[in-house]
Motif scaffolding. Sequence first.
Motif, mmCIF file in Angstrom:
data_model
loop_
_atom_site.group_PDB
_atom_site.id
_atom_site.type_symbol
_atom_site.label_atom_id
_atom_site.label_comp_id
_atom_site.label_asym_id
_atom_site.label_seq_id
_atom_site.Cartn_x
_atom_site.Cartn_y
_atom_site.Cartn_z
ATOM 1 N N LEU A 93 24.835 11.918 87.299
ATOM 2 C CA LEU A 93 26.281 11.909 87.561
ATOM 3 C C LEU A 93 26.560 11.649 89.037
ATOM 4 N N ARG B 124 26.177 8.088 89.738
ATOM 5 C CA ARG B 124 27.249 7.279 89.151
ATOM 6 C C ARG B 124 28.541 7.418 89.934
ATOM 7 N N PHE C 16 30.961 -5.401 85.902
ATOM 8 C CA PHE C 16 30.117 -5.985 84.864
ATOM 9 C C PHE C 16 30.395 -7.467 84.661
ATOM 10 N N HIS D 110 34.114 -5.436 80.722
ATOM 11 C CA HIS D 110 34.080 -4.142 80.040
ATOM 12 C C HIS D 110 35.224 -3.229 80.435
ATOM 13 N N PHE E 72 38.324 -0.911 79.588
ATOM 14 C CA PHE E 72 38.596 -0.100 78.401
ATOM 15 C C PHE E 72 39.751 -0.749 77.637
ATOM 16 N N ASN F 249 41.453 -0.049 75.046
ATOM 17 C CA ASN F 249 42.578 0.708 74.502
ATOM 18 C C ASN F 249 43.480 1.268 75.597
ATOM 19 N N VAL G 24 37.260 12.395 85.949
ATOM 20 C CA VAL G 24 35.978 12.754 86.540
ATOM 21 C C VAL G 24 36.193 13.496 87.860
ATOM 22 N N LEU H 104 36.715 5.084 92.633
ATOM 23 C CA LEU H 104 36.007 6.330 92.940
ATOM 24 C C LEU H 104 35.497 6.340 94.385
ATOM 25 N N GLY I 52 29.416 -2.234 75.684
ATOM 26 C CA GLY I 52 29.912 -2.299 77.050
ATOM 27 C C GLY I 52 30.930 -1.210 77.350
ATOM 28 N N GLN I 53 31.659 -0.773 76.327
ATOM 29 C CA GLN I 53 32.646 0.287 76.540
ATOM 30 C C GLN I 53 31.942 1.594 76.911
ATOM 31 N N GLU J 144 28.979 1.707 78.359
ATOM 32 C CA GLU J 144 28.381 1.507 79.685
ATOM 33 C C GLU J 144 29.414 1.684 80.783
ATOM 34 N N ALA J 145 30.595 1.106 80.573
ATOM 35 C CA ALA J 145 31.639 1.223 81.592
ATOM 36 C C ALA J 145 32.022 2.689 81.779
ATOM 37 N N ALA J 146 32.072 3.429 80.660
ATOM 38 C CA ALA J 146 32.411 4.851 80.752
ATOM 39 C C ALA J 146 31.312 5.612 81.493
ATOM 40 N N ASP J 147 30.054 5.288 81.186
ATOM 41 C CA ASP J 147 28.930 5.898 81.912
ATOM 42 C C ASP J 147 29.043 5.603 83.404
ATOM 43 N N ALA J 148 29.352 4.352 83.707
ATOM 44 C CA ALA J 148 29.339 3.926 85.109
ATOM 45 C C ALA J 148 30.353 4.685 85.954
ATOM 46 N N ILE J 149 31.502 5.070 85.353
ATOM 47 C CA ILE J 149 32.458 5.823 86.170
ATOM 48 C C ILE J 149 32.239 7.324 86.046
ATOM 49 N N GLY J 150 31.192 7.726 85.330
ATOM 50 C CA GLY J 150 30.809 9.133 85.324
ATOM 51 C C GLY J 150 31.460 9.985 84.244
ATOM 52 N N LEU J 151 32.076 9.347 83.242
ATOM 53 C CA LEU J 151 32.648 10.145 82.149
ATOM 54 C C LEU J 151 31.538 10.823 81.358
ATOM 55 N N GLN K 189 34.106 13.080 76.876
ATOM 56 C CA GLN K 189 35.255 12.336 77.405
ATOM 57 C C GLN K 189 35.236 10.893 76.916
ATOM 58 N N ILE L 255 37.874 6.856 74.927
ATOM 59 C CA ILE L 255 37.588 5.428 74.796
ATOM 60 C C ILE L 255 37.147 5.045 73.385
#
Lengths: 245, 240
Positions: A76, A79, A86, A90, A92, A94, A108, A156, B134-135, B137-144, B148, B153
């Motif tokens: 974490l 990250r 990317f 990618h 989000f 929604n 976060v 961030l 990819g959704q 991965e993007a969530a991982d990348a911002i630390g979710l 969460q 997502i």
Amino acid sequence: MIQLQQIHKYYGSQHVLKGIDLTVGKGEVVAILGPSGSGKSTLLRSINFLERATSGSITINGRTVDAASASKQDVLALRLSTGMVFQQYHLFKNLKVLQNVMLGLTDVKKLSPAKAKEISTVLLEKVGLKDRMNHYPSQLSGGQQQRVGIARALALNPEVLLFDEPTSSLDPELVDEVLSVIKQVASEGNTMIIVTHELGFAREVADRVVFMEDGIVVEEGTAEQMFTNPLKERTRQFLSKALRA
Amino acid sequence: MEKLLDIDYLIKSYPHILKYLPVTIWISVASMVLGIAIGLATALIRLYKVPVLGPLSALYVSFVRGTPLLVQIYLVFYGIPKFIYYFQTQHGWMTGIDVNYVSPEVYVLLSFSFNLGAYLSETIRSAIESVDRGQFEAADAIGLSRTQTMLKIILPQALTVALPNLGNTFISTIKDTSLVFVIGVIDIMGEAKIIGARGLAYFEVFIAVSLIYWPVCIIIERVLVIVEKRIRKYERSAIS
């Protein structure tokens, strides 16, 4: 400062990263070049643990994380100190543009929505998309989506920005708008590692260029030296062929 | 002369049967809600390959899909009281429950949500699996965190994918509730049978009950189309 030491990565018996060492100073922009399959994207993705390196260590901002034994907190922390852009954006799907940028701040970093919105609006203005803030990603062009991706990565306030072939999925006429945003971000003193096929752009924006092939760093040097007078024959071959194309 | 159809009886019985429509709707909605909860839990257990629970979930889904709903209703209705009684007499557990006074609606809810949970777990699982890697991965990348990522997502996107299936399942459930009278719950079908027996006019009451199910399902279908449009609005691609 960011330092990678002896990064190895195996996929089964396939050895895709063979002990990579890389140091990137604060504010430095490093471009990683190399043919497809050279391991450059895997290297980039192992910095924020989207891929877990088999062994080696990653140091960002004084915190050293061993790839083999990294805890959840370590991952974490990495990250949060990296921002990733990317190839396929990618975003989000929604969430609206503004929410895409805000999410990391509110969920976060636990900032108040008002504060997060303020920061995000500034970033969207910087990438020229403040007027698209209430659109969904599907309503934007590829170039616009990628610029939102950059704003999201910046949100961030990371130590280092990681770009994984940020223009490879774009229609040619949309590449420039994204590159100019990346250049602007670079000129503001951000530390950046860019995996790219855009050699002209790499030459223009990077302080240093790393040439990789078959999971090793073949050669690295200043952008000027690498493009005008590379030491290794293989680097010369790759750069000249790619520059001519 | 013998009449083909006693229209008067049909018309007279219709409002009496219609009075029980809330029972049908209530059972359908409640078991759908419980079924989605069970289905989501089961889907996540199978997606994350949780030890022990994973194989058990697979067994559960296989059993439910491989046996008729009617049989499952009977199994719950006759089985659960036996279990409770056994635990009460053998272990002194659950002594607060008097099995003779448990409403049959409880067994209906249990069996229906048990059944729906299994079907919906497959719907939900495939919907989650359809969300682009990819959704994540993007969530991982911002630390979710994983939770969460799921809540903010993945599940919202999976819902859009699952919605047509969820709608079909709901419509099927409305119709499947016609079985609940077998354990004594009076829904529109149960009332139709009662009135039909009273006047020996089964054909008439079953026409009447059809004329309740049918429009109800049509209305639900329409509503679902509107909801789906709403929920899919983020996918609408229009570069402006």
